[in-house]
Design a protein around this motif. Structure first.
Motif, PDB file in Angstrom:
ATOM      1  N   TYR A   1      -4.455   3.426   7.569  1.00 30.55           N
ATOM      2  CA  TYR A   1      -3.102   3.142   8.056  1.00 30.55           C
ATOM      3  C   TYR A   1      -2.965   3.564   9.519  1.00 30.55           C
ATOM      4  O   TYR A   1      -2.499   2.790  10.362  1.00 30.55           O
ATOM      5  CB  TYR A   1      -2.088   3.876   7.173  1.00 30.55           C
TER       6      TYR A   1
ATOM      7  N   LEU B   1       1.876  -3.014   7.708  1.00 26.07           N
ATOM      8  CA  LEU B   1       1.914  -1.596   8.087  1.00 26.07           C
ATOM      9  C   LEU B   1       2.893  -0.809   7.212  1.00 26.07           C
ATOM     10  O   LEU B   1       2.622   0.318   6.800  1.00 26.07           O
ATOM     11  CB  LEU B   1       2.291  -1.463   9.562  1.00 26.07           C
ATOM     12  N   LEU B   2       4.023  -1.455   6.928  1.00 26.64           N
ATOM     13  CA  LEU B   2       5.047  -0.786   6.124  1.00 26.64           C
ATOM     14  C   LEU B   2       4.549  -0.568   4.691  1.00 26.64           C
ATOM     15  O   LEU B   2       4.791   0.495   4.088  1.00 26.64           O
ATOM     16  CB  LEU B   2       6.313  -1.649   6.139  1.00 26.64           C
TER      17      LEU B   2
ATOM     18  N   LYS C   1       2.233   2.335   4.812  1.00 31.99           N
ATOM     19  CA  LYS C   1       2.992   3.586   4.955  1.00 31.99           C
ATOM     20  C   LYS C   1       3.602   3.987   3.606  1.00 31.99           C
ATOM     21  O   LYS C   1       3.526   5.161   3.193  1.00 31.99           O
ATOM     22  CB  LYS C   1       4.087   3.398   6.015  1.00 31.99           C
TER      23      LYS C   1
END
Lengths: 595, 595
Positions: free
Chosen positions: A312, A350-351, A354
Motif C-alpha cells: 500500500y 488505494l482506498l 488502506k
C-alpha cells in the motif's frame, strides 16, 4: 530509507484505539510507561530499517541453497538476527526472571509489525524462535528449560515447529512420526516432517525443533499425539553443543515467495540416533502446540497485514508522483497530465488497500490486547473472545492482504509487474499466508464448527457486547450513518449464525459446514467493519477539534476508508448470508466425476 | 504428457455451442470442413504438447539474458518457433494468396488456446508476429508488404507492437517518439519505447517493429500519431538482411511471470540512422494499431482464460488423487482419509475455477465467431457487437483467470506454493493479463465511456437480442430456474446502464465514470452468466438423451458450474448496481492528502 508504516496511524492505534498505557496498570507491566514503549518501538524501527529492509529483495533473489551437506543463506540474514537478538527482542515479552523485558504483547505486536513490513522472510527465524521458547517456558521440565531456553532467548539457538508430514498436511491426527521410549526417560524419534520453516540454516549454533509425534502404542487420532524437544545437535546441560542428533535435511522446498526463509523436509532418526525430550504429559502434544500455533496464527495475520501495508505504501508513493492521463472531462490534449492519484479508479485501489491493511493491523493489535488482558490481567473473558476470533485474525488479513498487494501491482501497472519494483515480491510473499498455520478452509471449519459453540456461545456474546458498546458511543453524524449500515448487516450475520448453529446441533453437520468459507469471510467483514467504526469514533474524539491540517487529513482519511469498507464491502455479506441460510448445495452436491 | 484442455469440452464449444461447421458456408472458408478443422487442431495439440509444454517451466527458470551485446533465450524456444511456423500456423488465417490456410478465426482461436495452455510465454513470439503481419497485410504499401510480409509469415522474421513509452503508459496520446520525413519518402525514427514484448531475441533473423510515432509538427494528442514499420535490420527488397537499423536494446525488464517472453526497453535512432516506413496515412496510426490491439486484447483474454484453465486441470488432478482428512460427520480417527475432492470447500474451489475458465474460454470463442461473421460474412452487426464486448473479452478472463489460479494454489495447499508444482507459475504468469493491452481501468472507461454509446447504442441492443434468444430457448426446468435468476439481474444491469448513460449525456462524465470498474465487472458477470445458460441449453440438447455415462457426467458438470456462477457470483452485481446508480462518491471524493 524504506517507510515501514504510517507512524501517526500506529500511534493512533496503540494509544487512542487500544489505550496501551492502560496496560501499565497490570503488575506485570507496571515498570513500563509510554516512554519505554516508544523507545522500544524506535529501536525496532531502526533495526528493521537498517538491518532487515535493505536485504529483503536480495534474500528473495538469492534464496538459501543446500549443497547436500550444508545450507547457505546470504550473510545479511545472520547479521540481522544478531542485531535483533542483541536488542533483546527475542525475549521482549519474557519475564525479567528469564532475562526478558515483560513487554506487553500489544507493544511487541507493533514492534513485530515493523519487521514484517521490512522483511517478512528474514524475521521468520527470530519469530519462530520466540514462539518455540514460549512453549518450552510454559510446558517443558525445569531441566529442559535450563538446557535450552537461555540459549534460545540469547540468540545462540533458533526454534521451529515441526508438525506437518508429507502425507498428512492439514490432518494432524493422521501423523506418523514415532517416539520410542528409552530407559533413560528420553525418546527415540523417527519420521519425516515437511514444510518446516527455518528447519535448517547457517545462522545459529543449534536449532531446537518442537516435534509432534506418536508414542509407541498411543491411540489413533489427535489424542495420541505428544510434543517433543528435538535439537539438531545434542546439547550438554551447560548449553555446549555435542554431536549431531540424527536430524537430516532431506531437502529444501523452493517457494514462490518468502524465499528468504528456508522451507525444509527433515528426516528424524534415519540412523536410530535421534533423541527427543517429552514436553509435559504424553497425549497432550496438540494442546501445547496450539499455544504456539495460536500465537503463530496471529503472527500470520500480522504478516499478511503488514506485507499488504508495505505494498500500500509503495503504491501510494508511486501514485502521488507519477503523471499520466487526464480526467475524463478534460478534452484538451495539450493540457498537463495529472498524477495518477487524481484518477477515481486509482483512488479506489488505494482506498481499498488502506481499508484492508489498516483494518487488518487493527485486528491483530486487538488480538494482542486480548492476550495481555488474559495473560497479565487474568481476564477469562478476554481469553474466550480471543479464542473465538483467532480464525478471523489469521484469515481476514491472509485473504485481504494479498488482495491489497494485487491492487498495489495494478496501481503501478507494467512497472508493478517487474522485479525492478518491490510490489511483485509482496504479492508473491503474501500468497503463503492463506495456506500455512491452517488454510482458510481449515480456519472456517474451526470457527463455524467449533469456536462459536465453545463456552455455550459466550465468545460470540462477548463480541456482540463490544459491537454494541461501539454503536452506543457513535455520535458524530458521519459515523452514525455508517453505524446504521453496520447494524443492519450485523443483524443478518446474527440470524445466519443462529440458523447454522441449529443445523449443526440437528446433526446436519456436513451440510451446515459445506459453505463454511463463506461464513468465515462474512464474519471477517463484520469484525473489520466494527473496527473501522471504532477507529472512526476515536479519530473524531481525538482530532475533530484539532487546528492542524495533518490531523484533519488523518481524520478525513479514516472517514473515507471506513466509508469504503462499510459501504462497498460489508454489504456483500447479504448474498453470502442468503447462500448460507438456504444451505445452498451447489458445491456440496458436485461429484468428482462431473468435473 | 501435460493435458492442455478438456477435449470433450472444446469439441462441445466449437461444434455445438458455436456451430463451427456453419462457417464453411462463407466463400472464404468453403474448402474447409469438420475434418480439416480437427486435423489442424490435432496438429496444434501435438506441437503444443511436444514442443511448447515441456519447456514452460524451464523458460521460466532460465529467463532470457542480455550481455550488453546479445539476447540469449533457451534453445527450446527457437525449436518451438520452428515447428509452429513450419506447420503453417503463423499464417493459418491468412489468404491462400499469401500462402495461408484461410482458417476461420474461431478454429484458429481454439488452436491458439492449446498453445496458451502449454506455454503462454514462448507462444507470445509467434502470436505477436501473426498480429503484426495482419496489420501490414491490411494497411501497408504493396512495396512494404512484398519486402516484409512473406518473411514474417514463413517464420524468418518476427513482429512486435511498439506503443508504450517510459513516461506515457496508458496515455498514448502523449507519446513523444518522433518521425522526421526524409527526401526518399522514408522517416527517421527517434525515441524510446518500453515494455515491448519480444522486442529483442535470438530466435529470428530480423524483427519487424510496428512503431507509433509523431511526425514532425503533427498535432498533439491521438490525432498526431502515425504508424511505422521499423525493422531491426535494414531489409533488401529480396528479403535479404543488410546492416543494422539503429534499433538498440537499452535493457531487458525482469517480470514476475511470463519470463520466457523478453520485455524490452528499445532506443530507436540514437545515432540518427533508424529508418521507418509509414503505414497508410499520416495521423491514422492509432486506427491501424487498434486493428492489432483489438486482436491482441482478445488474445490477452484467451491467454488469461487458458492459464486459468491449465491451473484448473492441475488442481483437479491433484484433488482427485490426494487423500487427506475426513468429512465433518466422520468422527472415527481410524477411518480411511478421503481424497480431498470429497471436501465441500475443495469442490467449491474447483467448481469456481471451472465456471470461470470454461466461461472465459467460451467468451473468447464467441468473440472469434463474431470476427468470422464480420470478416468472412460481412456482417456489420457482428462487428458492432464485437466492438462492444471487446473490453469484456479482454477483462473478464484477465480478472477471473488469476482468481482461478489463486484457487488452484489453495487446492494444492503448501505444495501449490512451491515451484516443484506448476500452479504457482500459472499464478505469476496470469498476473500480467489485467495490465497489458489496456489495464482493467482503461477497459472500463472504454466500455462505459465509449463503446456502449457508439452506433446509437446498437451494440447493446444486439447483445440483449442474443440474451433474449437464449432465454426464449430455455425449456428444461433446471435451466429455467437459472434463466429466471439471470433475467432478474439482467434487468438490474439494464437499468444501471440507462442511469449511467443519462448522467454521461448530462455532462456529469467524471462522476458517471468514477466507478466504471464496478460496471465492467458487472457486465462481465452478466455476459458470462448468459454464456453459461447458453452452454447449459446446448448441453441438454445434445446429451440429455445419451446413454453414455460420460455424457451424463459432462451434462451434470455443466449444470453445476452454471448453477455455481449464476447462483453464487451473478447476484453480486446487485450491490455493484446500487453503488453505481447512487453515484457513490466515496472514492471520487478521496483526496491525495487524506491517505
Amino acid at each position: 530509507m524504506t517507510v515501514l508504516i504510517n507512524n501517526k496511524d500506529l500511534n493512533f492505534m496503540l494509544y487512542q484505539l487500544f489505550n496501551a498505557e492502560e496496560l501499565t496498570q497490570y503488575s506485570r507491566y507496571n515498570e513500563h510507561d509510554k516512554n519505554t514503549f516508544n523507545s522500544i518501538l524506535e529501536t525496532s524501527y531502526k533495526i528493521a530499517s537498517e538491518y532487515f529492509a535493505p536485504h529483503n529483495a536480495k534474500a528473495d533473489h538469492h534464496e538459501p541453497t543446500f549443497d547436500g551437506q550444508k545450507v547457505t543463506t546470504i550473510p545479511e540474514v545472520k547479521e540481522a538476527w544478531k542485531h535483533f537478538s542483541q536488542a533483546g527482542l527475542l525475549c521482549a515479552t519474557q519475564s525479567y526472571e528469564n532475562g526478558g523485558m515483560q513487554l506487553p504483547v500489544l507493544i511487541n505486536m507493533a514492534s513485530n509489525a515493523l519487521f514484517m513490513s521490512a522483511n517478512p522472510a528474514s524475521v521468520a527465524y527470530p519469530f519462530l524462535t520466540s514462539a518455540a521458547a514460549n512453549v518450552i517456558d510454559a510446558f517443558a521440565s525445569d531441566e529442559n528449560k535450563q538446557t535450552f531456553l537461555p540459549h534460545m532467548l540469547s540468540g545462540r539457538f533458533a526454534g521451529t515447529m515441526a508438525l506437518t508430514e508429507p502425507d498428512v498436511g492439514s490432518s494432524l491426527g493422521d501423523l506418523k512420526t514415532r517416539a520410542i521410549p528409552q530407559p533413560d526417560g528420553t525418546y527415540l524419534i523417527k519420521g519425516q516432517k515437511m514444510f518446516i520453516s527455518g528447519g535448517d540454516q547457517d545462522i545459529t549454533e543449534n536449532i531446537i525443533h518442537l516435534v509432534l509425534a506418536r508414542i509407541q502404542n498411543a491411540p489413533q487420532g489427535v489424542k495420541g499425539i505428544s510434543l517433543f524437544i528435538v535439537p539438531k545437535f545434542k546439547t550438554n546441560q551447560d548449553g555446549s553443543i555435542a554431536e549431531t542428533n540424527d536430524v537430516q535435511l532431506a531437502g529444501l522446498l523452493h517457494k514462490m515467495g518468502y524465499r528468504g526463509t528456508t522451507s525444509t523436509v527433515l528426516s528424524f532418526g534415519e540412523n536410530d540416533q535421534c533423541q527427543g525430550f517429552l514436553i509435559g504429559e504424553a497425549g497432550s502434544g496438540l494442546k501445547y502446540m496450539f499455544k504456539m500455533m495460536n500465537e503463530a496464527r496471529v503472527g500470520v495475520g500480522l504478516g499478511a497485514a503488514m506485507i499488504g501495508y508495505r505494498g500500500y505504501l509503495e503504491s501510494l508513493e508511486y501514485a502521488k508522483n507519477r503523471p499520466q492521463g487526464r480526467l475524463p472531462s478534460e478534452k484538451d490534449p495539450n493540457s498537463k497530465p495529472v498524477n495518477i492519484i487524481q484518477h477515481s479508479d486509482v483512488k479506489r485501489m488505494l482506498l481499498a488497500q488502506k481499508a484492508y491493511v489498516e483494518g487488518a493491523l487493527a485486528l491483530c493489535l486487538f488480538a494482542a490486547r486480548l492476550i495481555d488482558e488474559h495473560q497479565a490481567g487474568s481476564n477469562q473473558d478476554s481469553e474466550i473472545l480471543l479464542d473465538l476470533i483467532t480464525p478471523i485474525v489469521k484469515s481476514f488479513p491472509s485473504a485481504y492482504g494479498p488482495k491489497a498487494n494485487d491492487l498495489a501491482i495494478q496501481v503501478l501497472g507494467g512497472a508493478g509487474y517487474t522485479r525492478e519494483y518491490p510490489v511483485e515480491q509482496c504479492y508473491r510473499d503474501n500468497r503463503l499466508n492463506p495456506i500455512h498455520e491452517g488454510t482458510f478452509g481449515i480456519q472456517s471449519l474451526d470457527l463455524l464448527g467449533r469456536k462459536l459453540w465453545q463456552h455455550n456461545g459466550k465468545g460470540l456474546a462477548l463480541l456482540m457486547q463490544r459491537f454494541q458498546k461501539t454503536l452506543d458511543e457513535t455520535t458524530v453524524p458521519e459515523a452514525k450513518e455508517l453505524a446504521q449500515i453496520f447494524s443492519q448487516h450485523l443483524a443478518t450475520a446474527q440470524k445466519t449464525t443462529k440458523i447454522l448453529g441449529n443445523a449443526i446441533f440437528e446433526a446436519k453437520v456436513d451440510q451446515a459446514l459445506a459453505n463454511a468459507a463463506l461464513y468465515l469471510d462474512m464474519m471477517g467483514k463484520v469484525v473489520i467493519s466494527w473496527l473501522w467504526l471504532e477507529m472512526l469514533n476515536k479519530a473524531y474524539l481525538n482530532f475533530e477539534q484539532s487546528q492542524h491540517q495533518d490531523d484533519q487529513n488523518f481524520l478525513a482519511g479514516k472517514l473515507h476508508a471506513a466509508r469504503y469498507f462499510i459501504r462497498w464491502e460489508l454489504p456483500e455479506i447479504e448474498h453470502q448470508a442468503k447462500l448460507l441460510t438456504e444451505f445452498d448445495n451447489t458445491c456440496f452436491n458436485m461429484q468428482a466425476d462431473y468435473f
